[in-house]
Design an enzyme around this catalytic site. Structure first.
Site, mmCIF file in Angstrom:
data_model
loop_
_atom_site.group_PDB
_atom_site.id
_atom_site.type_symbol
_atom_site.label_atom_id
_atom_site.label_comp_id
_atom_site.label_asym_id
_atom_site.label_seq_id
_atom_site.Cartn_x
_atom_site.Cartn_y
_atom_site.Cartn_z
ATOM 1 N N ASP A 412 32.030 1.202 -0.299
ATOM 2 C CA ASP A 412 30.742 1.543 0.318
ATOM 3 C C ASP A 412 30.355 0.436 1.298
ATOM 4 O O ASP A 412 30.962 -0.645 1.303
ATOM 5 C CB ASP A 412 29.699 1.673 -0.810
ATOM 6 C CG ASP A 412 28.364 2.199 -0.316
ATOM 7 O OD1 ASP A 412 28.325 2.891 0.719
ATOM 8 O OD2 ASP A 412 27.343 1.914 -0.986
ATOM 9 N N GLU A 415 30.703 -0.224 6.981
ATOM 10 C CA GLU A 415 30.633 0.062 8.438
ATOM 11 C C GLU A 415 30.919 -1.179 9.271
ATOM 12 O O GLU A 415 31.513 -1.008 10.353
ATOM 13 C CB GLU A 415 29.251 0.646 8.771
ATOM 14 C CG GLU A 415 29.028 2.039 8.236
ATOM 15 C CD GLU A 415 28.929 2.108 6.698
ATOM 16 O OE1 GLU A 415 28.439 1.131 6.102
ATOM 17 O OE2 GLU A 415 29.372 3.104 6.117
ATOM 18 N N ASP A 486 25.206 9.278 2.795
ATOM 19 C CA ASP A 486 23.914 9.578 2.167
ATOM 20 C C ASP A 486 23.254 10.814 2.747
ATOM 21 O O ASP A 486 22.374 10.733 3.604
ATOM 22 C CB ASP A 486 22.986 8.371 2.301
ATOM 23 C CG ASP A 486 23.529 7.185 1.524
ATOM 24 O OD1 ASP A 486 24.484 7.375 0.734
ATOM 25 O OD2 ASP A 486 23.005 6.079 1.702
#
Ligand code: MIG
Length: 762
Positions: A412, A415, A486
């Site tokens: 997670d 990015e 999300d």
């Protein structure tokens, strides 16, 4: 006259020098295969290193161009394409039969900023988000939109299946705002700069292998053209031809790789929540699956299992014995998957921090200080996944989880995200031969973290690695599955899930899923029911929800919802042999598991914009309800016979039908002539449960032609199949013996075969 247009040709490369248009670079056009042409610049000044994060095998130029020169036009042909290169460096690409496939477009005034600085400032004052980042760029390629062209791909961007009329940004972003169809920030977590252009007489793809921020505009600013714009680095794109969408995907994944076969249990149901916060709670969740008779293969632990969000640690109060927990879960057939974030807590004495500091493994500022930002552990530092050494270090650390019996890693925040917005462009990540600025490797950070994780699980566990990622780049399919980040428990996100999953599949990422039920906000019983129905064939099949939202495990809902949930989870398990066969096909061809109708019915104009139906392989059509309150919907059935899965009715396709779909019905149709391998009622994918196979045959109204199906079987765990330890069965039915299943072995390499194979004629 001064000659400005010179070329140097070898058999597989045309090199063009045009000092007026490209003062500092040369343009190279390489024949990679008959169908794949690479178009790229080489800057003279830069110490240029030709590399790709996405394409890892050497591209051998076995294909030769046949080159002709006619005045100022060079024509270079492969077996299937002809490229006409003009003095202006504009390219026209033709197929062998002379069709103009793709043509560079002379842009007129479209580069004028649409907003003046003063206007932009004024809008910003009123609180509008004004995005002006495209104002400076390095290369922009504009091509003509021809006729009815539709645009597909680009990973899981928001919006619809067909991207025509929209524009997007490649810049991996963790944007907490709800994803909407046409946002001002046109970026999400992933950057897959590949798209497919489809029109009635041809199809091709373009892969822009440049990792800097880039912009894609499909007829948004000018309806006559589409463009891609890169902000730095070299121009570097591949023109990928194919005689069908499938061939284009096949060619794209020839370049960037294909997903290897997964462990079969990873195709089962996963339950997650941010966060299950103790061993007792996890056991209770596992027992509830048994109690409510809902199959489950995995439970995910979100960030709270760690000690203060320190990666590769566990919280000794809440999860003191992960090993014991995974053992206990194993008895119930359930595996544990844990989250891992890239940010390492900056804390002296913490092994990850100390080792990383000592070995200079973390990203730096331009003045050579370790770069810090804030993420879940608070003050944190970021590994340079750009370096093979750092990746090996990280890979080694996964042993901590593997030895506790953890069976998959969920990456997670890669990015990379931070609590203070994106990292500055000039943060320095060290590489093997050189350093990279953040602006260059931002879009591949998640990809490289996945690569490290894959390597770790492979070496420490020996099984086929199970990695899930939020951020990725082209080629990540070789290392990881992905989820769409999300989403929210809202109907528009259920609707969005379908084009997102389909476009991911067309972008080379087959093993994908959305958070079932929605991550943020509260799911209603109706929404959860429709979500499990809509995603019942999703390869990554996980329910996940956020802190501060209502619980989302099925038994926290009413009895009707539980029973609908059970029905569709069981349906998913029933078809796992088929889904696994599609994984096998994908590993060889790159073709996705979930397919838009256009992929199988390219000549059917009714499916160009089909956002709300999909195919599983080529045999199952799913037309889910994604509207609150709806109990009936129109369904488009392509030409042929379709069998209503729930009623068994045979329906003639090539038309729209109205289909009733009360709350417990997800409209599903089987293509006439399909043979589908299925499991009997099972509760998880342990070895015992996968010993029986039931072959369902759905003959056409008129059963005139023999039908056959190839089925793949192996141990579903490790790499023994690479040594030939697998079976390929051929199941066939013939009109002469309509009820008789004929089984033959095309390949017989796996000794632990089925105990029984039976047939059911539908
Ligand atoms: O800032 O780990 O997308 O699935 O539950 C939130 C907590 C961080 C974002 C992920 C989500 C996960 C959550 N994470």
């Amino acid at each position: 006259m001064k000659k400005i247009f010179t070329k140097h040709n070898t058999s597989s490369t045309v090199t063009i020098n045009n000092r007026k248009i490209l003062p500092d670079a040369v343009l190279k056009i390489d024949a990679i295969t008959d169908d794949i042409i690479r178009i790229h610049t080489i800057s003279k000044k830069n110490d240029y290193e030709d590399y790709s994060f996405a394409i890892e095998q050497p591209l051998e130029n076995n294909t030769v161009f046949s080159i002709k020169e006619n005045g100022s036009i060079i024509t270079a042909s492969t077996g299937s394409l002809t490229i006409r290169i003009k003095q202006s460096l504009q390219l026209d690409i033709y197929s062998a039969d002379g069709t103009l496939i793709c043509s560079d477009y002379q842009a007129y005034d479209e580069d004028k900023p649409t907003l003046s600085k003063a206007e932009a400032d004024q809008l910003a004052k009123e609180g509008h988000t004004v995005d002006t980042s495209v104002s400076s760029f390095k290369y922009k390629i504009t091509k003509k939109i021809i006729d009815d062209e539709a645009f597909y791909g680009l990973g899981d961007k928001t919006g619809f299946l067909n991207k025509r009329g929209y524009d997007y940004i490649m810049w991996n972003s963790d944007n907490p705002e709800p994803h909407v169809e046409n946002p001002i920030f046109r970026a999400l977590y992933k950057s897959i700069p590949f798209f497919i252009v489809h029109r009635s007489d041809c199809v091709y793809g373009i892969f822009v292998d440049n990792t800097y921020k880039s912009f894609f505009d499909f007829g948004c600013s000018n309806p006559e053209s589409y463009s891609f714009t890169i902000t730095n680095g070299e121009l570097n794109y591949y023109f990928i031809y194919g005689r069908s969408i499938k061939e284009v995907i096949n060619n794209y994944t020839f370049l960037t790789g294909r997903s290897p076969l997964p462990q079969i249990w990873t195709l089962g149901y996963h339950q997650s929540r941010w966060s299950y916060s103790s061993e007792a709670e996890v056991m209770e969740i596992a027992q509830n699956f048994e109690k409510y008779n809902i199959p489950c293969d995995a439970i995910h632990l979100d960030i709270d299992y760690m000690d203060n969000f320190k990666v590769f640690t566990n919280n000794n109060n809440t999860f003191p014995d992960l090993k014991g927990l995974s053992k206990k879960l194993k008895k119930l057939g359930i595996k544990l998957v844990t989250i891992i974030d890239p940010g390492v807590k900056a804390e002296d004495g913490y092994h990850m921090y100390d080792e990383g500091i000592n070995n200079k493994y973390f990203a730096k500022t331009t003045d050579n200080m370790v770069y810090h930002n804030t993420v879940w552990p608070g003050d944190a530092v970021f590994p340079s996944f750009t370096s093979a050494k750092v990746r090996s270090w990280w890979a080694g650390k996964t042993d901590f989880l593997v030895k506790y019996g953890i069976r998959g890693i969920w990456n997670d925040m890669n990015e990379p995200a931070s609590f203070n917005g994106p990292l500055p462009d000039d943060v320095v990540f060290s590489g093997d031969n050189r350093n990279y600025f953040h602006e260059e490797v931002h879009n591949v950070y998640g990809h490289l973290m996945a690569k490290a994780t894959y390597k770790g699980l492979k070496q420490n566990d020996g099984k086929r690695p199970f990695v899930i990622t939020r951020a990725c780049y082209s080629g990540s399919q070789k290392y990881t599955t992905a989820w769409t980040g999300d989403n929210q428990s809202i109907w528009s996100h259920l609707k969005l899930a379908i084009p997102q999953l389909l476009n991911l599949g067309m972008s080379g990422m087959p093993f994908v899923g959305t958070d079932i039920g929605g991550f943020g906000s509260n799911a209603t019983p109706e929404l959860l029911s429709r979500w499990i129905e809509a995603c019942c064939f999703s390869p990554l099949f996980r329910n996940h929800s956020a802190k501060m939202t209502r619980r989302q495990e099925p038994w926290t809902f009413d009895r009707q919802t539980i029973s609908i949930y059970r029905k569709y989870v069981k349906l998913h398990y029933k078809f796992i042999p088929y889904i696994y066969d599609l994984c096998y096909e994908e590993s060889l061809t790159g073709l996705p598991i979930l397919r838009p109708l256009i992929m199988e019915y390219e000549d059917d104009i009714n499916v160009i914009n089909c956002n709300d139906e999909y195919l599983v392989g080529n045999s199952i059509l799913v037309a889910p309800i994604t509207e609150q309150g709806a109990v009936v919907r129109s369904v488009y059935l392509p030409v042929g016979t379709w069998i209503d899965y729930h009623t068994g009715h045979r329906i003639k396709g090539g038309r729209y039908i109205l289909c009733e779909a009360p709350i417990d019905i997800c409209p599903i149709f089987i293509r006439g002539g399909s043979i589908l391998p299925t499991y009997p009622d099972i509760n998880n994918l342990d070895k015992k449960s996968t010993k029986k196979l039931i072959i369902e045959f759905y003959p056409e109204e008129q059963f005139d032609n023999s039908c056959y199906y190839l089925h793949y079987q192996d141990n579903g765990i490790d790499f023994a199949y690479k040594n030939g330890e697998y079976n390929l069965y051929k199941f066939s039915f013939s009109p002469k013996r309509p009820n008789g299943l004929k089984i033959s072995m095309v390949k017989n390499g796996y000794p632990a075969t089925y105990n029984s194979i039976t047939a059911v004629i539908k």
